[in-house]
Design an enzyme around this catalytic site. Structure first.
Site, PDB file in Angstrom:
ATOM      1  N   ASP A  35      43.060  35.042  -7.328  1.00  0.00           N
ATOM      2  CA  ASP A  35      42.289  36.278  -7.214  1.00  0.00           C
ATOM      3  C   ASP A  35      40.821  36.023  -7.525  1.00  0.00           C
ATOM      4  O   ASP A  35      40.504  35.381  -8.517  1.00  0.00           O
ATOM      5  CB  ASP A  35      42.802  37.314  -8.223  1.00  0.00           C
ATOM      6  N   ASP A 175      52.056  42.549  -4.514  1.00  0.00           N
ATOM      7  CA  ASP A 175      51.270  42.055  -5.647  1.00  0.00           C
ATOM      8  C   ASP A 175      51.082  43.178  -6.663  1.00  0.00           C
ATOM      9  O   ASP A 175      50.510  44.218  -6.339  1.00  0.00           O
ATOM     10  CB  ASP A 175      49.904  41.573  -5.100  1.00  0.00           C
TER      11      ASP A 175
END
Lengths: 230, 225
Positions: A35, A175
């Protein structure tokens, strides 16, 4: 459909990431999730191109980078340069999505789009044919340890049906709070790539190979149940 | 009257595949502090460290940490980083309009206040802030990337700032960040810098271990003194 395990590397032991990548590869995860946040689109900071580059030599598995930033399109080049294989753009901050996806494809990489919990599935309809992966956020992006949003299960099914109807071959990634409480639900709904963080993977055991094995076994039992229901 | 020169390591230049090893070597080799860059892809076109890494550093070593916010919204993140624990917290002059408020907020949270100036920002912006700042961070390259060449005009800027501080009787640190190389350290220190940020041109230079690099800087400082 094969269910893929994608560890979220911000949840790994950041003091020895190279070693963590190696251990996870040995444990046969399918890819790695990185990320990148900007403190603007989300009020948090996360991993970076330099971190990804430093870990790249430790595995040949795909690196999947999620750009949780206000302007993902301008960072495609730098993310490709550090070794990303799949680049996922945040739908809400990429106004020129087709152009951005084309840029990723021209670099020979796979393109993904991530949609926030409040974004309706219809928003990806006209880009779907160009994508290799759709990520449905099952929490609002930015922080770990939030509650799973159950309304996302319907959204996953809707997108899976859109994909099947059109005859595409596209991964659906989920996610956010994907763990033993939610894995069976997201798989039933049609997701096939699981981003796993603290509760889903890293907190299961201090031995990462053992942790991945537990997840694999859980996934196998979910698939078995699914088959027996049919 | 100047403070003793302190050597800081720019953590964003460390090896992230094995951060623990670098952290322990930095502590062992005797750096004085860790310089901790935070970037947002907006104020600078790159990304750097985060809160998880800040907590991690504190769990592994006990060196003071100096956080440098290269972000467009320091107002939001100042309390978050200050509460997380650091010795110095710096934000950019160019990123906010409320300098006194933010500087005093940092001090109120028990942290030393730092203000960073890009190479093109004139020293005059400090005129009304001189006593609000504990650490004056003079960028010697444009922030965002390692491996750039020093902008020579910034050395003169350090000198001018030191003259002003001396004239006003202020004993604050001047920190320099950007291409603080073995070659540039002597002139930066003579100009008045008291806090060095060593990155890829010194502490993390290729072909030289962290320990060797820090020893080299110590030698440079001793022969300079």
């Amino acid at each position: 459909m094969d269910i893929k395990i994608n560890p979220s590397m911000v949840c790994a032991d950041l003091s020895k990431l190279g070693d963590q990548v190696k251990q996870l590869e040995r444990a046969k995860v399918d890819m790695f999730h990185w990320d990148v946040m900007d403190g603007v689109f989300v009020h948090n900071f996360c991993l970076t191109p330099d971190v990804i580059a430093a870990c790249r030599p430790y595995s040949k598995l795909p690196f999947d980078v999620h750009l949780c930033i206000t302007d993902p399109a301008s960072f495609i080049d730098s993310i490709v340069d550090v070794g990303a294989d799949i680049i996922s753009l945040q739908l809400e901050t990429t106004p020129h999505l087709h152009r951005a996806v084309e840029t990723i494809h021209k670099k020979g990489k796979k393109a993904g789009v991530v949609i926030n919990p409040s974004t309706p599935p219809s928003h990806i309809e006209s880009i779907l044919s160009e994508l290799q992966m759709v990520t449905v956020m099952t929490v609002d992006v930015g922080f770990i340890g939030q509650n799973f949003i159950y309304a996302m299960l319907d959204k996953i099914s809707t997108i899976r049906n859109m994909i099947i109807e059109k005859g595409f071959n596209i991964d659906i990634q989920v996610d956010g709070q994907i763990n033993s409480k939610t894995i069976h639900k997201v798989i039933d709904a049609g997701a096939n790539v699981l981003v796993l963080g603290k509760s889903g993977l890293f907190n299961l055991s201090s031995n990462l190979e053992e942790a991945v094995m537990q997840v694999r076994q859980h996934i196998q039992s979910v698939i078995k149940d699914q088959k027996s229901k049919k | 009257m100047k403070n003793k020169v302190k050597i800081g390591a720019s953590l964003a230049c460390a090896n992230f595949a094995n951060l623990e090893k670098d952290l322990r070597e930095l502590e062992q080799a005797g750096v004085d502090y860790i310089h901790f860059d935070v970037m947002d892809g907006h104020f600078v076109p790159n990304f750097a460290l985060n809160l998880d890494i800040l907590r991690l550093v504190k769990s592994i070593i006990s060196l003071p940490i100096d956080v440098h916010l290269m972000i467009t919204n320091p107002d939001f993140f100042i309390p978050i980083f200050a509460k997380e624990g650091c010795r110095v917290l710096s934000f950019h002059q160019e990123a906010t309009n409320h300098h006194q408020r933010e500087l005093s907020r940092i001090r109120e949270l028990g942290v030393k206040s730092g203000l960073a100036l890009n190479p093109s920002t004139p020293l005059q912006v400090l005129d009304y802030l001189l006593t609000d700042i504990d650490v004056f961070l003079i960028m010697t390259v444009n922030p965002g990337f390692a491996g750039q060449k020093i902008i020579p005009a910034t050395i003169k800027k350090v000198q001018q700032l030191r003259t002003t501080l001396d004239r006003e009787g202020i004993q604050a640190d001047i920190q320099v960040d950007g291409n603080v190389s073995f070659e540039n350290i002597p002139q930066l220190v003579s100009a008045g810098a008291t806090m060095l940020v060593g990155g890829t041109s010194s502490i993390f230079k290729k072909g030289c271990s962290i320990t060797e690099a820090i020893e080299k800087i110590h030698n440079l400082l001793n022969s300079n003194a």
